[in-house]
Design a protein around this motif. Structure first.
Motif, PDB file in Angstrom:
ATOM      1  N   PRO A  25     -45.534  23.516  12.975  1.00 55.35           N
ATOM      2  CA  PRO A  25     -46.927  23.105  12.747  1.00 55.35           C
ATOM      3  C   PRO A  25     -47.802  24.242  12.228  1.00 55.35           C
ATOM      4  CG  PRO A  25     -46.401  23.114  15.093  1.00 55.35           C
ATOM      5  CD  PRO A  25     -45.112  23.256  14.371  1.00 55.35           C
ATOM      6  N   LYS A  26     -47.500  25.480  12.610  1.00 58.55           N
ATOM      7  CA  LYS A  26     -48.271  26.616  12.101  1.00 58.55           C
ATOM      8  C   LYS A  26     -48.078  26.755  10.590  1.00 58.55           C
ATOM      9  CE  LYS A  26     -48.748  31.638  12.534  1.00 58.55           C
ATOM     10  NZ  LYS A  26     -48.269  32.859  13.252  1.00 58.55           N
ATOM     11  N   THR A  27     -46.838  26.666  10.140  1.00 58.63           N
ATOM     12  CA  THR A  27     -46.544  26.766   8.714  1.00 58.63           C
ATOM     13  C   THR A  27     -47.135  25.579   7.962  1.00 58.63           C
ATOM     14  OG1 THR A  27     -44.478  27.929   9.244  1.00 58.63           O
ATOM     15  CG2 THR A  27     -44.693  27.047   7.012  1.00 58.63           C
ATOM     16  N   HIS A  28     -47.064  24.404   8.582  1.00 55.29           N
ATOM     17  CA  HIS A  28     -47.619  23.197   7.966  1.00 55.29           C
ATOM     18  C   HIS A  28     -49.131  23.329   7.773  1.00 55.29           C
ATOM     19  CE1 HIS A  28     -48.469  18.672   7.947  1.00 55.29           C
ATOM     20  NE2 HIS A  28     -47.772  18.930   6.865  1.00 55.29           N
ATOM     21  N   GLN A  29     -49.812  23.894   8.751  1.00 53.30           N
ATOM     22  CA  GLN A  29     -51.257  24.076   8.639  1.00 53.30           C
ATOM     23  C   GLN A  29     -51.589  25.038   7.507  1.00 53.30           C
ATOM     24  OE1 GLN A  29     -53.554  22.280  10.356  1.00 53.30           O
ATOM     25  NE2 GLN A  29     -55.008  23.239   8.954  1.00 53.30           N
ATOM     26  N   ARG A  30     -50.777  26.067   7.342  1.00 55.94           N
ATOM     27  CA  ARG A  30     -50.981  27.008   6.230  1.00 55.94           C
ATOM     28  C   ARG A  30     -50.761  26.302   4.884  1.00 55.94           C
ATOM     29  NH1 ARG A  30     -47.194  31.901   6.847  1.00 55.94           N
ATOM     30  NH2 ARG A  30     -48.384  32.597   5.020  1.00 55.94           N
ATOM     31  N   LEU A  31     -49.814  25.384   4.845  1.00 51.20           N
ATOM     32  CA  LEU A  31     -49.571  24.630   3.613  1.00 51.20           C
ATOM     33  C   LEU A  31     -50.756  23.734   3.274  1.00 51.20           C
ATOM     34  CD1 LEU A  31     -47.760  23.728   1.291  1.00 51.20           C
ATOM     35  CD2 LEU A  31     -46.662  22.101   2.872  1.00 51.20           C
ATOM     36  N   ILE A  32     -51.344  23.126   4.270  1.00 50.68           N
ATOM     37  CA  ILE A  32     -52.535  22.298   4.050  1.00 50.68           C
ATOM     38  C   ILE A  32     -53.646  23.139   3.424  1.00 50.68           C
ATOM     39  CG2 ILE A  32     -54.385  21.006   5.197  1.00 50.68           C
ATOM     40  CD1 ILE A  32     -52.255  20.189   7.320  1.00 50.68           C
ATOM     41  N   VAL A  60     -47.530  11.882   8.628  1.00 48.64           N
ATOM     42  CA  VAL A  60     -47.245  12.329   9.995  1.00 48.64           C
ATOM     43  C   VAL A  60     -48.561  12.493  10.745  1.00 48.64           C
ATOM     44  CG1 VAL A  60     -46.265  14.160  11.412  1.00 48.64           C
ATOM     45  CG2 VAL A  60     -45.144  13.511   9.269  1.00 48.64           C
ATOM     46  N   GLU A  61     -48.721  11.763  11.815  1.00 50.61           N
ATOM     47  CA  GLU A  61     -49.961  11.799  12.584  1.00 50.61           C
ATOM     48  C   GLU A  61     -50.125  13.102  13.365  1.00 50.61           C
ATOM     49  OE1 GLU A  61     -52.434   9.763  12.581  1.00 50.61           O
ATOM     50  OE2 GLU A  61     -51.587   8.063  11.462  1.00 50.61           O
ATOM     51  N   GLY A 106     -39.976  15.802   3.636  1.00 49.22           N
ATOM     52  CA  GLY A 106     -40.770  15.003   2.716  1.00 49.22           C
ATOM     53  C   GLY A 106     -42.037  14.486   3.374  1.00 49.22           C
ATOM     54  N   ASP A 107     -41.916  14.033   4.620  1.00 51.23           N
ATOM     55  CA  ASP A 107     -43.087  13.542   5.360  1.00 51.23           C
ATOM     56  C   ASP A 107     -44.159  14.628   5.494  1.00 51.23           C
ATOM     57  OD1 ASP A 107     -41.713  11.169   5.682  1.00 51.23           O
ATOM     58  OD2 ASP A 107     -41.161  11.543   7.778  1.00 51.23           O
ATOM     59  N   LEU A 108     -43.726  15.858   5.818  1.00 53.96           N
ATOM     60  CA  LEU A 108     -44.694  16.940   6.019  1.00 53.96           C
ATOM     61  C   LEU A 108     -45.332  17.393   4.705  1.00 53.96           C
ATOM     62  CD1 LEU A 108     -43.151  19.244   8.780  1.00 53.96           C
ATOM     63  CD2 LEU A 108     -44.752  17.336   9.007  1.00 53.96           C
ATOM     64  N   LEU A 109     -44.557  17.391   3.631  1.00 53.39           N
ATOM     65  CA  LEU A 109     -45.126  17.752   2.333  1.00 53.39           C
ATOM     66  C   LEU A 109     -46.180  16.723   1.915  1.00 53.39           C
ATOM     67  CD1 LEU A 109     -41.940  18.855   0.329  1.00 53.39           C
ATOM     68  CD2 LEU A 109     -43.545  20.289   1.609  1.00 53.39           C
ATOM     69  N   PHE A 110     -45.843  15.469   2.088  1.00 49.36           N
ATOM     70  CA  PHE A 110     -46.766  14.382   1.754  1.00 49.36           C
ATOM     71  C   PHE A 110     -48.032  14.468   2.596  1.00 49.36           C
ATOM     72  CE2 PHE A 110     -47.991   9.843   2.631  1.00 49.36           C
ATOM     73  CZ  PHE A 110     -48.528   9.579   1.380  1.00 49.36           C
ATOM     74  N   THR A 111     -47.877  14.728   3.892  1.00 51.02           N
ATOM     75  CA  THR A 111     -49.015  14.820   4.799  1.00 51.02           C
ATOM     76  C   THR A 111     -49.916  16.000   4.445  1.00 51.02           C
ATOM     77  OG1 THR A 111     -47.692  13.837   6.575  1.00 51.02           O
ATOM     78  CG2 THR A 111     -49.687  15.024   7.227  1.00 51.02           C
TER      79      THR A 111
END
Length: 298
Positions: A125-132, A203-204, A282-287
């Motif tokens: 989730p930390k990396t995902h937040q940086r991607l956002i 992804v919620e 794919g779900d995380l990239l889309f989100t």
């Protein structure tokens, strides 16, 4: 609101070449989670789960998505804190830690202990937040780099042996099981694991999803240990291993017949985890794209 995408600035182009040089000079034959082959393929196939606008963008950078998929593994040899981002030893914790955020976890367990026993479930989730944030800033380099590295951590979270302190079968007399499960067999399967897995979904809650992935992977450990032990007991030593040439070296590895027999005994366990990793990346990239402003990349 739909945003347009900026062209790579000169500074980002310089960083791009630094990463490319790092890849070029890094060792290629070291043992790695999922293996270089599988990590690259997971990142590549996740692109095809995305909607057309987003997929078209990632396809323009598909070679970087593949090449940079292995950066976290290469970084493990020069950065001490990197290794912990690839696994979590669930058997070293009580269930009270499950489904926690990083902020909640460090209130229950010391940070030193968390680093010792792995933080992949919190690093995703930390990396995902940086991607956002990279999407919001329209930073092509960071989008691709973070997407590629996120793919690595998501893939690792789907490897059962990344969720236990018995990570290589060393506690059950099955040393070498790690690379056997996640590298040798996927390489032998090759194109047989290229099926389309379906469209990406929003992804919620990334943190809770990451927990679901590692907990589900952990449930597979008893089966993969037992099946290999059973097969080992009925296989002669000279049938279990063979020698194969890799580069200029001759290495001892699990024989093709032994590998395929183990693979079949697992009843598509490896293929399923591989496909789940593709789908969930794919779900995380889309989100991230949705939360980052849905740029149209023009």
């Amino acid at each position: 609101m739909i945003y347009t995408h900026k062209v790579l600035p000169k500074k980002s182009q310089i960083i791009y070449w630094i990463f490319s040089l790092f890849l070029f000079i890094s060792p290629k034959l070291l043992a790695n989670p999922w293996g270089f082959f599988a990590h690259k393929k997971i990142n590549k196939l996740a692109i095809f789960t995305l909607p057309p606008t987003l997929s078209k963008f990632y396809k323009r950078h598909i070679s970087q998505m593949e090449d940079w998929a292995v950066l976290p593994d290469q970084r493990r040899y020069i950065l001490d804190i990197e290794a912990a981002r690839h696994y979590i030893d669930l058997d070293q914790y009580t269930q009270t830690l499950q489904h926690t955020s990083w902020e909640q976890a460090i209130k229950l367990v010391s940070e030193d202990s968390l680093q010792k026993h792995g933080i992949v479930v919190w690093h995703i989730p930390k990396t995902h937040q940086r991607l956002i944030q990279a999407f919001k800033q329209h930073d092509t380099l960071q989008i691709i780099k973070l997407s590629a590295e996120l793919g690595h951590y998501v893939a690792d979270a789907h490897v059962p042996l990344h969720t236990t302190s018995n990570y290589d079968g060393q506690k059950t007399g099955q040393q070498g099981l790690h690379s056997f499960w996640e590298s040798r067999i996927p390489e032998l399967m090759g194109g047989a694991i290229e099926d389309w897995v379906g469209p990406a979904k929003y992804v919620e809650n990334t943190q809770q999803s990451a927990w679901e992935w590692v907990l589900n992977a952990n449930l597979l450990i008893p089966t993969l240990l037992k099946k290999e032990k059973d097969l080992n007991q009925i296989t002669a030593e000279n049938k279990k291993y063979s020698f194969e040439k890799k580069g200029n070296s001759l290495i001892k590895t699990y024989s093709k017949s032994y590998s395929l027999a183990y693979h079949q005994s697992l009843n598509q366990q490896i293929e399923n985890q591989f496909k789940y990793a593709i789908q969930h990346l794919g779900d995380l990239l889309f989100t991230a794209w949705i939360l980052g402003g849905q740029s149209d990349f023009k």
